[in-house]
Design a protein around this motif. Structure first.
Motif, PDB file in Angstrom:
ATOM      1  N   PRO A 196       0.840  -1.203   0.000  1.00 25.14           N
ATOM      2  CA  PRO A 196       0.000   0.000   0.000  1.00 25.14           C
ATOM      3  C   PRO A 196       0.871   1.248   0.000  1.00 25.14           C
ATOM      4  CG  PRO A 196      -0.701  -1.549   1.683  1.00 25.14           C
ATOM      5  CD  PRO A 196       0.614  -2.035   1.180  1.00 25.14           C
ATOM      6  N   PRO A 197       0.316   2.367  -0.409  1.00 29.00           N
ATOM      7  CA  PRO A 197       1.090   3.613  -0.361  1.00 29.00           C
ATOM      8  C   PRO A 197       1.379   4.009   1.082  1.00 29.00           C
ATOM      9  CG  PRO A 197      -1.203   4.072  -0.847  1.00 29.00           C
ATOM     10  CD  PRO A 197      -1.056   2.588  -0.916  1.00 29.00           C
ATOM     11  N   SER A 198       2.398   4.803   1.255  1.00 31.67           N
ATOM     12  CA  SER A 198       2.710   5.337   2.576  1.00 31.67           C
ATOM     13  C   SER A 198       2.892   6.836   2.454  1.00 31.67           C
ATOM     14  CB  SER A 198       3.982   4.688   3.139  1.00 31.67           C
ATOM     15  OG  SER A 198       5.091   4.979   2.301  1.00 31.67           O
ATOM     16  N   ALA A 199       2.795   7.536   3.558  1.00 29.04           N
ATOM     17  CA  ALA A 199       2.891   8.998   3.533  1.00 29.04           C
ATOM     18  C   ALA A 199       3.386   9.491   4.867  1.00 29.04           C
ATOM     19  CB  ALA A 199       1.532   9.614   3.195  1.00 29.04           C
ATOM     20  N   GLU A 200       3.726  10.764   4.894  1.00 28.10           N
ATOM     21  CA  GLU A 200       4.290  11.371   6.099  1.00 28.10           C
ATOM     22  C   GLU A 200       3.213  11.794   7.096  1.00 28.10           C
ATOM     23  OE1 GLU A 200       7.808  14.051   4.805  1.00 28.10           O
ATOM     24  OE2 GLU A 200       6.547  13.763   3.025  1.00 28.10           O
ATOM     25  N   ALA A 201       1.975  11.940   6.621  1.00 25.20           N
ATOM     26  CA  ALA A 201       0.908  12.393   7.522  1.00 25.20           C
ATOM     27  C   ALA A 201      -0.447  11.944   6.965  1.00 25.20           C
ATOM     28  CB  ALA A 201       0.944  13.916   7.665  1.00 25.20           C
ATOM     29  N   ALA A 202      -1.445  12.008   7.821  1.00 26.61           N
ATOM     30  CA  ALA A 202      -2.804  11.674   7.405  1.00 26.61           C
ATOM     31  C   ALA A 202      -3.433  12.878   6.704  1.00 26.61           C
ATOM     32  CB  ALA A 202      -3.644  11.275   8.604  1.00 26.61           C
ATOM     33  N   ILE A 203      -4.215  12.591   5.668  1.00 27.10           N
ATOM     34  CA  ILE A 203      -4.902  13.661   4.948  1.00 27.10           C
ATOM     35  C   ILE A 203      -6.056  14.182   5.794  1.00 27.10           C
ATOM     36  CG2 ILE A 203      -6.484  12.102   3.737  1.00 27.10           C
ATOM     37  CD1 ILE A 203      -6.169  13.886   1.264  1.00 27.10           C
ATOM     38  N   ASN A 204      -6.311  15.452   5.702  1.00 22.02           N
ATOM     39  CA  ASN A 204      -7.403  16.072   6.452  1.00 22.02           C
ATOM     40  C   ASN A 204      -8.590  16.280   5.518  1.00 22.02           C
ATOM     41  OD1 ASN A 204      -8.709  17.470   8.656  1.00 22.02           O
ATOM     42  ND2 ASN A 204      -8.330  19.351   7.496  1.00 22.02           N
ATOM     43  N   PHE A 205      -9.750  15.679   5.870  1.00 24.85           N
ATOM     44  CA  PHE A 205     -10.965  15.818   5.069  1.00 24.85           C
ATOM     45  C   PHE A 205     -11.948  16.751   5.755  1.00 24.85           C
ATOM     46  CE2 PHE A 205      -9.693  11.394   3.864  1.00 24.85           C
ATOM     47  CZ  PHE A 205      -9.512  11.619   2.504  1.00 24.85           C
ATOM     48  N   SER A 206     -12.479  17.725   5.015  1.00 27.45           N
ATOM     49  CA  SER A 206     -13.633  18.479   5.512  1.00 27.45           C
ATOM     50  C   SER A 206     -14.922  17.745   5.177  1.00 27.45           C
ATOM     51  CB  SER A 206     -13.651  19.897   4.939  1.00 27.45           C
ATOM     52  OG  SER A 206     -13.467  19.894   3.541  1.00 27.45           O
ATOM     53  N   ILE A 207     -14.894  16.903   4.130  1.00 30.54           N
ATOM     54  CA  ILE A 207     -15.943  15.920   3.856  1.00 30.54           C
ATOM     55  C   ILE A 207     -15.236  14.608   3.562  1.00 30.54           C
ATOM     56  CG2 ILE A 207     -17.788  15.174   2.307  1.00 30.54           C
ATOM     57  CD1 ILE A 207     -18.544  18.048   1.850  1.00 30.54           C
ATOM     58  N   SER A 208     -15.509  13.604   4.373  1.00 36.71           N
ATOM     59  CA  SER A 208     -14.864  12.312   4.193  1.00 36.71           C
ATOM     60  C   SER A 208     -15.306  11.671   2.881  1.00 36.71           C
ATOM     61  CB  SER A 208     -15.221  11.388   5.360  1.00 36.71           C
ATOM     62  OG  SER A 208     -14.650  11.871   6.562  1.00 36.71           O
ATOM     63  N   PRO A 209     -14.550  10.724   2.373  1.00 38.90           N
ATOM     64  CA  PRO A 209     -14.886  10.100   1.085  1.00 38.90           C
ATOM     65  C   PRO A 209     -16.305   9.516   1.067  1.00 38.90           C
ATOM     66  CG  PRO A 209     -12.689   9.476   1.757  1.00 38.90           C
ATOM     67  CD  PRO A 209     -13.284  10.203   2.920  1.00 38.90           C
ATOM     68  N   TYR A 210     -16.949   9.684  -0.072  1.00 41.36           N
ATOM     69  CA  TYR A 210     -18.253   9.047  -0.283  1.00 41.36           C
ATOM     70  C   TYR A 210     -18.339   8.618  -1.741  1.00 41.36           C
ATOM     71  CZ  TYR A 210     -19.878  13.683  -2.011  1.00 41.36           C
ATOM     72  OH  TYR A 210     -20.032  14.878  -2.682  1.00 41.36           O
ATOM     73  N   LEU A 211     -19.222   7.660  -2.021  1.00 37.47           N
ATOM     74  CA  LEU A 211     -19.256   6.980  -3.314  1.00 37.47           C
ATOM     75  C   LEU A 211     -20.488   7.394  -4.112  1.00 37.47           C
ATOM     76  CD1 LEU A 211     -18.279   3.414  -2.045  1.00 37.47           C
ATOM     77  CD2 LEU A 211     -16.759   5.184  -2.980  1.00 37.47           C
ATOM     78  N   GLN A 212     -20.274   7.578  -5.415  1.00 37.73           N
ATOM     79  CA  GLN A 212     -21.335   7.982  -6.332  1.00 37.73           C
ATOM     80  C   GLN A 212     -21.213   7.194  -7.640  1.00 37.73           C
ATOM     81  OE1 GLN A 212     -23.786  11.190  -5.827  1.00 37.73           O
ATOM     82  NE2 GLN A 212     -23.507   9.642  -4.231  1.00 37.73           N
ATOM     83  N   GLN A 213     -22.292   7.249  -8.437  1.00 34.23           N
ATOM     84  CA  GLN A 213     -22.336   6.656  -9.780  1.00 34.23           C
ATOM     85  C   GLN A 213     -21.794   5.220  -9.807  1.00 34.23           C
ATOM     86  OE1 GLN A 213     -20.352   9.767 -12.160  1.00 34.23           O
ATOM     87  NE2 GLN A 213     -22.387  10.311 -12.910  1.00 34.23           N
ATOM     88  N   PRO A 214     -22.312   4.353  -8.958  1.00 31.69           N
ATOM     89  CA  PRO A 214     -21.855   2.962  -8.969  1.00 31.69           C
ATOM     90  C   PRO A 214     -22.322   2.236 -10.223  1.00 31.69           C
ATOM     91  CG  PRO A 214     -23.756   3.200  -7.542  1.00 31.69           C
ATOM     92  CD  PRO A 214     -23.379   4.587  -7.974  1.00 31.69           C
ATOM     93  N   SER A 215     -21.501   1.332 -10.722  1.00 32.46           N
ATOM     94  CA  SER A 215     -21.853   0.518 -11.870  1.00 32.46           C
ATOM     95  C   SER A 215     -21.041  -0.768 -11.814  1.00 32.46           C
ATOM     96  CB  SER A 215     -21.589   1.262 -13.188  1.00 32.46           C
ATOM     97  OG  SER A 215     -20.191   1.409 -13.399  1.00 32.46           O
ATOM     98  N   ALA A 216     -21.242  -1.625 -12.796  1.00 35.01           N
ATOM     99  CA  ALA A 216     -20.493  -2.875 -12.842  1.00 35.01           C
ATOM    100  C   ALA A 216     -19.028  -2.641 -13.181  1.00 35.01           C
ATOM    101  CB  ALA A 216     -21.123  -3.827 -13.852  1.00 35.01           C
ATOM    102  N   SER A 217     -18.713  -1.527 -13.822  1.00 29.38           N
ATOM    103  CA  SER A 217     -17.334  -1.299 -14.256  1.00 29.38           C
ATOM    104  C   SER A 217     -16.731  -0.011 -13.717  1.00 29.38           C
ATOM    105  CB  SER A 217     -17.267  -1.273 -15.789  1.00 29.38           C
ATOM    106  OG  SER A 217     -18.088  -0.235 -16.303  1.00 29.38           O
ATOM    107  N   GLY A 218     -17.428   0.677 -12.823  1.00 26.09           N
ATOM    108  CA  GLY A 218     -16.883   1.934 -12.354  1.00 26.09           C
ATOM    109  C   GLY A 218     -17.464   2.390 -11.032  1.00 26.09           C
ATOM    110  N   MET A 219     -16.817   3.385 -10.453  1.00 24.77           N
ATOM    111  CA  MET A 219     -17.265   3.998  -9.212  1.00 24.77           C
ATOM    112  C   MET A 219     -16.633   5.386  -9.123  1.00 24.77           C
ATOM    113  SD  MET A 219     -19.141   3.291  -6.453  1.00 24.77           S
ATOM    114  CE  MET A 219     -19.098   1.504  -6.239  1.00 24.77           C
ATOM    115  N   ALA A 220     -17.410   6.343  -8.633  1.00 24.33           N
ATOM    116  CA  ALA A 220     -16.887   7.685  -8.397  1.00 24.33           C
ATOM    117  C   ALA A 220     -16.631   7.867  -6.906  1.00 24.33           C
ATOM    118  CB  ALA A 220     -17.857   8.747  -8.901  1.00 24.33           C
ATOM    119  N   VAL A 221     -15.441   8.369  -6.576  1.00 22.12           N
ATOM    120  CA  VAL A 221     -15.075   8.652  -5.197  1.00 22.12           C
ATOM    121  C   VAL A 221     -14.978  10.164  -5.044  1.00 22.12           C
ATOM    122  CG1 VAL A 221     -13.391   8.306  -3.360  1.00 22.12           C
ATOM    123  CG2 VAL A 221     -13.785   6.488  -5.050  1.00 22.12           C
ATOM    124  N   LEU A 222     -15.757  10.730  -4.119  1.00 28.00           N
ATOM    125  CA  LEU A 222     -15.742  12.162  -3.877  1.00 28.00           C
ATOM    126  C   LEU A 222     -15.306  12.437  -2.447  1.00 28.00           C
ATOM    127  CD1 LEU A 222     -18.130  11.650  -6.145  1.00 28.00           C
ATOM    128  CD2 LEU A 222     -18.551  14.081  -5.757  1.00 28.00           C
TER     129      LEU A 222
END
Length: 810
Positions: A52-78
């Motif tokens: 997995p990727p690694s980083a120096e710090a945790a990202i700060n979200f004002s809106i945590s990830p949420y999922l949109q436009q689900p399909s059999a071949s795709g997904m949108a992450v916002l």
């Protein structure tokens, strides 16, 4: 306010994690080449394990990830963050292979980012990370930041479409001084009950969370979108797609829905010019249909007939295609405003009823299971259509305890125990819909309910334990027909007992008793069905609390028999149909072409002494399958007495309005106008010739009240029936009369609902009109009100003659 813009996403690239954030390659060692006499040495290829990727710090979200436009071949992450150049890294969970990395794109030039992953494998669990750069302070260099590990599952393809899956249905997630309850709904309810206590398992356990509108309290408040909605759901949104439609509160201060469309990415397969307002989305053999009920409502919206027509036609065409699609077995629509609402009549919408009717027509034609999800009323209600596998589900209990059950005026004037619904209860909770269970086409509902632990200062928390308070399964099957046991031949009015026999009475969910004076049941058909003929009917009783006590009004009732006299005067033709199309003035947006009674009150079942009735019955099992009808029985009611009530000047033969009270507008007496002569006698009543003589009043109204206290014994026994008949004429221009009969108590206060007749508008034709009414206990008089409604021209072409009122008793 954001203005939604469209953008083209960059092409996804495959990359080893060594290319970013200093991640190190890891390889398994290869087998050493060894010489052997056989000469059969084989070298094994290297297997590259990508960490997995690694980083120096945790990202700060004002809106945590949420999922949109689900399909059999795709997904949108916002997600929303102030980090720079964010990317989404994704790969099949547990694969340890290369990541697909996609650069995120800023939505509307803000810090909300959208990342569409395409070319994915159907029905596959993916893990993903969000990786970005965070600007350093003065004199400091940028640092790499990243999220925790998240997961989502792509939708199934055609080969996987029949596999079992679940949806969670909620609504009205707005903060109603209950901040914290929605978070508890997720952390104490959905995750423990559906996902075995682990949020990541929700990715595999739940296909989507549906939200039927009123996502926030004020659509223009970005604080509410961030704090009251996304922050409350952040424990589950990285794992399960959100599928939503707007409600009236999402429009408030945001008439163009710009914030709703900023945060949500809906499929753009709706009507041209109304993209993201209505749409369809498939999961396996389920078609989810999102609709917008705000512009087609009235009391809590802005009724727009044109938008209703466009949306209804789109839905109709979509359902025709769905009917022909062999890969789709279920259709589930979702919108905000209810068609019928047991605990808040003011929230109802005729436009929503037209959408429901399209769904019901679809299932009637195709036999496919359907349903609709709605909200607006902050209580749980579950029902089912009378003839078909169609679910009615009010999911709006993310913010409960809003309906004032403890308020007498509200309780008696803004609630109604509809036959369509089997249960209503004011509470917090969520709904689990399960499909394709036990290798069969079936849709099941499980209701999880919670009690309030604390509520004060705008905050609320729920108790830790959620309980199952309702279940239902729709699964096609066969049911044996019942047999007639009793209720035929000559019968006294006070002994109208109908009964059937059935080998397994405990297996009956509900019974439908059907009556008609036509032996072929081709006309004048009444159905006794619903609240008093099903196994359970849960209704909140007043106990001093705002939510009331859910009580089973059918506890211990024998479903195999009824007393017909107790239903006489109580059952309307079509059941709840008239309530769908004839709302109160505050909710009545338009006259629907669907109304089978064209604005008149539905005929009421009136079993009079001397009548002959034919009846039959059928039973429904707990999977909502109906049996065939029983044989037909014929019932001859013993004769009674009919008397004419002394209505004064009933045919205008006094050549004036004597006996009548002019309440507003203007009425006149005529012998002839437009070559129309009286139906009976010489004269007839006619409404205004012009607005000025009527003082520009909106309607022309006359009335007359008749004393019926002489029939008090029969009235007390529930056996006094009033019948009204009269003739109407006009010009065919839409002008019409609304004639009503209202029971009054001895103090002149209205009792129950009036019976109403809306006349047809036909040119120069005398038409016959009639209606019957059971006088409720306590009736001392009845008020006959005649109202003329002018739709066009200067004259109200409303002509009436020959009013007759009779009362029949055993």
């Amino acid at each position: 306010m954001f203005i939604t813009t469209k953008y083209v996403l960059p092409t996804a690239v495959l990359i080893s994690s060594t290319l970013l954030l200093g991640c190190q390659d890891s390889e398994t060692s290869t087998a050493e080449n060894k010489e052997s006499g056989s000469g059969g040495d084989i070298s094994q290829p290297a297997i590259k394990i990508v960490p997995p990727p690694s980083a120096e710090a945790a990202i700060n979200f004002s809106i945590s990830p949420y999922l949109q436009q689900p399909s059999a071949s795709g997904m949108a992450v916002l997600f929303e963050t102030d980090a720079e150049q964010p990317e989404v890294w994704a790969r099949p969970a547990g694969s340890q292979g290369e990541f697909t990395i996609v650069q995120s794109v800023a939505v509307d030039h803000t810090h909300l980012y959208s990342t569409t992953l395409a070319g994915l494998v159907p029905g596959t669990l993916y893990e993903y990370y969000i990786v970005a750069r965070q600007a350093g302070g003065e004199g400091e260099s940028d640092v790499s930041v990243m999220s925790a590990r998240f997961a989502f599952k792509t939708y199934p393809d055609g080969e996987q479409s029949k596999a079992p899956f679940n949806l969670v249905a909620i609504s009205d997630t707005q903060n109603n001084s209950t901040l914290g309850a929605l978070s508890d709904l997720v952390s104490k309810g959905i995750i423990p009950e559906v996902c075995d206590g682990a949020a990541e398992q929700c990715a595999d356990a739940i296909a989507a969370i549906t939200i039927s509108g009123d996502i926030v309290n004020s659509g223009d408040s970005l604080l509410q979108w961030r704090r009251d909605f996304f922050d409350q759901l952040k424990a589950i949104t990285p794992y399960v797609p959100l599928v939503a439609v707007p409600g009236n509160h999402d429009y408030y201060g945001n008439a163009e829905l710009s914030n709703y469309r900023h945060f949500f990415q809906q499929p753009e397969n709706g009507s041209t010019g109304y993209e993201e307002r209505w749409y369809s989305l498939d999961y396996g053999n389920l078609r989810l249909i999102g609709l917008d009920s705000y512009p087609v409502s009235k009391n809590h919206g802005q009724f727009q007939a044109e938008i209703l027509g466009i949306q209804r036609q789109w839905l109709r065409e979509l359902l025709v295609n769905t009917e022909a699609d062999a890969n789709i077995d279920y259709a589930l629509s979702m919108f905000h405003h209810p068609c019928l609402s047991e605990l808040w009549l003011s929230g109802e919408s005729i436009g929503s009823c037209e959408m429901v009717a399209e769904m019901e027509d679809f299932t009637t034609r195709s036999g496919k299971i359907s349903g609709h999800l709605f909200g607006h009323t902050h209580a749980y209600s579950r029902g089912q259509s009378k003839d078909i596998h169609h679910l009615w589900l009010n999911a709006a209990t993310a913010a409960g305890y809003r309906e004032k059950i403890n308020d007498d005026n509200y309780y008696h004037n803004n609630t109604r125990d509809y036959d369509t619904f089997a249960i209503s209860q004011s509470e917090f909770g969520f709904n689990l819909l399960q499909f394709n269970q036990q290798d069969a086409l079936a849709m099941s509902l499980t209701r999880y309910s919670a009690k309030v632990k604390s509520k004060a200062d705008g905050l609320a928390s729920l108790e830790d334990t959620f309980t199952i308070s309702d279940t239902l399964t729709m699964r096609p099957g066969q049911v044996d027909a019942p047999q007639v046991l009793s209720g035929s031949g000559q019968v006294d009015y006070n002994a109208l007992n109908l009964a059937i026999s059935y080998p397994q009475p405990e297996a009956i969910y509900e019974v439908q008793w059907q009556l008609s004076q036509d032996p072929n049941f081709a006309q004048g058909v009444f159905d006794i069905w619903g609240n008093k003929t099903r196994q359970h009917n849960i209704w909140p009783m007043q106990d001093g609390t705002i939510q009331g006590t859910p009580t089973d009004t059918q506890q211990g009732v024998d479903l195999t028999q009824i007393n017909l006299a107790s239903f006489s005067g109580q059952v309307k033709m079509g059941g709840d149909e008239s309530y769908k199309w004839q709302k109160r003035t505050s909710e009545h947006s338009h006259d629907s072409f669907r109304d089978p009674f064209a604005g008149s009150s539905a005929p009421t079942l009136t079993v009079l002494p001397g009548d002959t009735w034919h009846w039959r019955a059928r039973v429904r099992d707990k999977q909502l399958n109906w049996s065939d009808w029983s044989d037909t029985a014929t019932l001859n009611v013993a004769a009674g007495t009919t008397q004419t009530l002394p209505l004064q000047n009933a045919g205008a033969e006094a050549n004036d309005l004597s006996g009548w009270t002019l309440e507003q507008g203007y009425w006149r007496i005529l012998e002839d106008v437009d070559n129309i002569q009286a139906k009976e006698g010489t004269y007839y009543f006619s409404a205004r010739p012009n607005d000025s003589v009527a003082n520009n009043d909106p309607f022309d109204v006359i009335s007359q009240t008749l004393n019926v206290s002489g029939y008090s014994t029969a009235i007390k026994q529930g056996a006094a029936f009033v019948k009204l008949s009269f003739n109407s004429n006009g010009w065919g221009d839409g002008d019409h009369a609304v004639v009503s009969l209202q029971p009054l108590d001895t103090n002149g206060t209205s009792l129950g609902e009036p019976v109403t007749v809306k006349t047809e508008s036909k040119k120069q034709q005398w038409l016959s009109n009639e209606a019957s009414l059971l006088l409720p206990a306590g009736t001392g008089s009845v008020k006959l009100t005649v109202q003329a409604v002018k739709k066009s021209g200067s004259m109200a072409d409303v002509h009436l003659d020959h009013f007759v009122l009779t009362v029949t008793t055993p």
